[in-house]
Design an enzyme around this catalytic site. Structure first.
Site, PDB file in Angstrom:
ATOM      1  CB  SER A  88      -6.111   0.403   2.103  1.00  0.00           C
ATOM      2  OG  SER A  88      -6.690  -0.327   1.036  1.00  0.00           O
TER       3      SER A  88
ATOM      4  CG  HIS B 266     -13.437  -1.114  -3.245  1.00  0.00           C
ATOM      5  ND1 HIS B 266     -12.086  -0.967  -2.999  1.00  0.00           N
ATOM      6  CD2 HIS B 266     -13.963  -1.554  -2.076  1.00  0.00           C
ATOM      7  CE1 HIS B 266     -11.819  -1.287  -1.750  1.00  0.00           C
ATOM      8  NE2 HIS B 266     -12.955  -1.647  -1.171  1.00  0.00           N
TER       9      HIS B 266
ATOM     10  CG  ASP C 146     -10.183  -2.843  -6.411  1.00  0.00           C
ATOM     11  OD1 ASP C 146     -11.097  -2.625  -5.594  1.00  0.00           O
ATOM     12  OD2 ASP C 146      -9.111  -2.210  -6.434  1.00  0.00           O
TER      13      ASP C 146
ATOM     14  CG  HIS D  52      -7.496  -3.258  -1.468  1.00  0.00           C
ATOM     15  ND1 HIS D  52      -8.044  -4.276  -2.216  1.00  0.00           N
ATOM     16  CD2 HIS D  52      -7.980  -2.097  -1.998  1.00  0.00           C
ATOM     17  CE1 HIS D  52      -8.813  -3.763  -3.171  1.00  0.00           C
ATOM     18  NE2 HIS D  52      -8.789  -2.445  -3.053  1.00  0.00           N
TER      19      HIS D  52
ATOM     20  CD  GLN E 201      -3.064   0.838   0.158  1.00  0.00           C
ATOM     21  OE1 GLN E 201      -3.262  -0.286  -0.284  1.00  0.00           O
ATOM     22  NE2 GLN E 201      -3.749   1.892  -0.246  1.00  0.00           N
TER      23      GLN E 201
ATOM     24  CD  GLU F  95     -12.229   3.226  -5.376  1.00  0.00           C
ATOM     25  OE1 GLU F  95     -12.296   2.088  -4.865  1.00  0.00           O
ATOM     26  OE2 GLU F  95     -11.221   3.945  -5.283  1.00  0.00           O
TER      27      GLU F  95
END
Length: 268
Positions: A182, A242, A191, A184, A147, A239
């Site tokens: 994040s 996402h 995504d 993630h 990240q 987004e």
């Protein structure tokens, strides 16, 4: 003779006094009986009223039982200490726990996710394929170090485009979360794009794949994490690629209400 008359008068006086006492006693008895009748009548009325009130409350709570359960559940999930793992909130003001690394499982290629969401994610991808959708994962779990690389890359690109540091920072955080902030990094976000249109822009929403995901994702426990016109709540731009796992029950509620995870958890 006179003495006899006096005795008779005294006897008559006693009789008159006794009559008054009997009358007074009679009135008292009548009043007492009336009070008892009133008491029992009032008690019966009160008991009947209380019974009807209990029945009304029972009916009321029976009708609102589902709503009450939802309110209690929302009270539970709004307490960070009691939230289940799949409702962990990660954003600019809620970083992941330092050193946290989920147990990972590979989905396809190099892409990994928290092992607990691997099965529903595979199921969603497989069902989409059956419906003629051609989906492609373009990002999944990222380490904090990864990240950092992305954040620095995008930040650098903004600066090189001529923006000041603060303007570059403002633009960067709209699409790329600071390391440790994040989803993630949590392993619960993926995504997903149309294989024929892999661009990460708003046009992604017009692809059949994006439309299919938006309509069906909740069935597998996923939500569109950053919806349109919610940047003021999430801090992230729209987004349409996402997706975040939150569990089937909560995903259904969130998607039906058209809200964000922050709003659902009461932390917008």
């Amino acid at each position: 003779m006179k003495g006899k008359l006096q005795k008779i008068e005294e006897f008559l006086k006693n009789i008159r006094v006794s009559k008054k006492e009997w009358i007074a006693a009679g009135i008292s008895i009548i009043l007492l009986i009336g009070a008892m009748i009133g008491f029992f009548a009032g008690k019966s009325f009160a008991d009947e009223r209380a019974k009807k009130d209990r029945e009304a409350l029972t009916i009321k709570y029976a009708k609102n039982e589902k709503k009450l359960e939802e309110q209690l559940w929302e009270m539970k999930i709004k307490s960070p200490k009691k939230r289940p793992w799949y409702l962990t909130l990660v954003n600019d003001t809620n970083p992941i726990q330092e050193g946290y690394i989920p147990k990972l499982e590979t989905i396809v290629g190099e892409y990994q996710v928290d092992s607990r969401i691997a099965e529903p994610l595979r199921k969603m991808l497989a069902d989409a394929k059956k419906d003629g959708m051609n989906l492609a994962i373009c990002s999944a779990y990222r380490s904090v170090e990864k990240q950092k690389e992305l954040y620095n890359l995008y930040m650098g690109n903004e600066v090189r485009s001529g923006k000041s540091y603060w303007n570059a920072l403002e633009e960067t955080i709209k699409s790329t979360a600071y390391p440790g902030k994040s989803e993630h990094n949590l392993g619960l976000a993926v995504d997903i794009v149309a294989a024929k249109y892999p661009n990460l822009d708003e046009k992604q929403k017009d692809t059949p794949e994006a439309k299919w995901l938006s309509k069906n994702c909740y069935k597998y426990g996923f939500i569109l994490r950053y919806p349109l016109d919610k940047t003021n709540v999430t801090g992230i731009i729209y987004e349409p690629w996402h997706y975040r796992y939150v569990g089937k029950e909560d995903a259904k509620k969130i998607m039906e209400r058209g809200i964000t995870l922050e709003e659902y958890l009461g932390e917008e």
